[in-house]
Enzyme design. Structure first.
Site, mmCIF file in Angstrom:
data_model
loop_
_atom_site.group_PDB
_atom_site.id
_atom_site.type_symbol
_atom_site.label_atom_id
_atom_site.label_comp_id
_atom_site.label_asym_id
_atom_site.label_seq_id
_atom_site.Cartn_x
_atom_site.Cartn_y
_atom_site.Cartn_z
ATOM 1 N N HIS A 114 59.088 66.524 70.484
ATOM 2 C CA HIS A 114 58.475 65.195 70.449
ATOM 3 C C HIS A 114 59.565 64.148 70.232
ATOM 4 O O HIS A 114 60.722 64.482 69.935
ATOM 5 C CB HIS A 114 57.420 65.106 69.348
ATOM 6 C CG HIS A 114 57.939 65.356 67.968
ATOM 7 N ND1 HIS A 114 57.704 66.518 67.270
ATOM 8 C CD2 HIS A 114 58.706 64.600 67.160
ATOM 9 C CE1 HIS A 114 58.291 66.453 66.105
ATOM 10 N NE2 HIS A 114 58.924 65.300 66.002
HETATM 11 P P1 TYD Z 1 55.670 68.176 63.272
HETATM 12 O O1 TYD Z 1 56.347 66.870 63.046
HETATM 13 O O2 TYD Z 1 54.932 68.363 64.576
HETATM 14 O O3 TYD Z 1 56.710 69.364 63.035
HETATM 15 P P2 TYD Z 1 58.019 69.791 63.853
HETATM 16 O O4 TYD Z 1 58.551 68.575 64.531
HETATM 17 O O5 TYD Z 1 58.945 70.317 62.820
HETATM 18 O O6 TYD Z 1 57.651 70.857 64.800
HETATM 19 O O7 TYD Z 1 54.675 68.409 62.063
HETATM 20 C C1 TYD Z 1 53.917 69.602 61.913
HETATM 21 C C2 TYD Z 1 52.635 69.268 61.169
HETATM 22 O O8 TYD Z 1 52.936 68.771 59.856
HETATM 23 C C3 TYD Z 1 51.797 68.190 61.860
HETATM 24 O O9 TYD Z 1 50.421 68.542 61.675
HETATM 25 C C4 TYD Z 1 52.067 66.950 61.064
HETATM 26 C C5 TYD Z 1 52.381 67.468 59.674
HETATM 27 N N1 TYD Z 1 53.345 66.643 58.956
HETATM 28 C C6 TYD Z 1 52.920 65.838 57.917
HETATM 29 O O10 TYD Z 1 51.721 65.798 57.567
HETATM 30 N N2 TYD Z 1 53.844 65.091 57.240
HETATM 31 C C7 TYD Z 1 55.155 65.109 57.588
HETATM 32 O O11 TYD Z 1 55.974 64.392 56.943
HETATM 33 C C8 TYD Z 1 55.582 65.923 58.687
HETATM 34 C C9 TYD Z 1 57.023 65.964 59.120
HETATM 35 C C10 TYD Z 1 54.647 66.672 59.334
#
Ligand code: TYD
Length: 135
Positions: free
Chosen positions: A50
């Protein structure tokens, strides 16, 4: 890759061991509103996939190593994070993939804003359209 950059962090390690510090708006170009970390990562997985519209981040492999692939819509570059004394600054509008996590890796992430799902761009084609519209 334009604005993504390595940042060498102040290292106060001595005979007792390592100590690195990071202050918002000093060693890094943004104030820190949120901290999270990735750990216990399963073998062979990738994270990220993303971009963020406004969020700035600093990624540090405080333990272990991982690769971060950054894409600003024009060029793609791979960075190997392998030391707690150097962080990778990731500016807004940068597509990122985190992969090749070594077992036991802990990746610290400092973020300029609270978590906000509306700041994410999770579709790569939409990311490219947005970067072209902003150019
Ligand atoms: P995501 O940012 O998609 O993780 P990555 O980029 O590491 O693959 O986040 C995964 C899940 O965690 C998503 O449901 C959002 C949640 N999340 C939060 O609630 N707070 C946060 O600070 C972060 C980074 C993620």
């Amino acid at each position: 890759m334009s604005a993504a950059t390595w940042i060498d962090l102040p290292d106060r390690s001595d005979e007792r061991g390592g100590l690195v510090f990071i202050e918002g708006c000093r060693q890094i170009p943004f104030g820190i509103e949120r901290v999270y970390y990735l750990y216990d990562t399963r073998d062979g997985i990738a994270r990220g996939g993303h971009a963020h519209k406004e969020l700035e981040q600093l990624l540090v492999a405080v333990s272990g190593r991982l690769d971060v692939v950054l894409d600003d819509g024009i060029a793609r570059q791979r960075y190997s994070l392998c030391t707690p004394t150097r962080g990778l600054y990731v500016p807004p509008m940068t597509w990122r993939e985190l992969e090749c996590f070594a077992p036991g890796t802990v990746c610290l992430v400092l973020a300029s804003r609270y978590y906000d799902e509306s700041d994410y761009i999770r579709d790569y084609d939409a990311f490219l359209e947005t970067t072209r519209a902003r150019a």
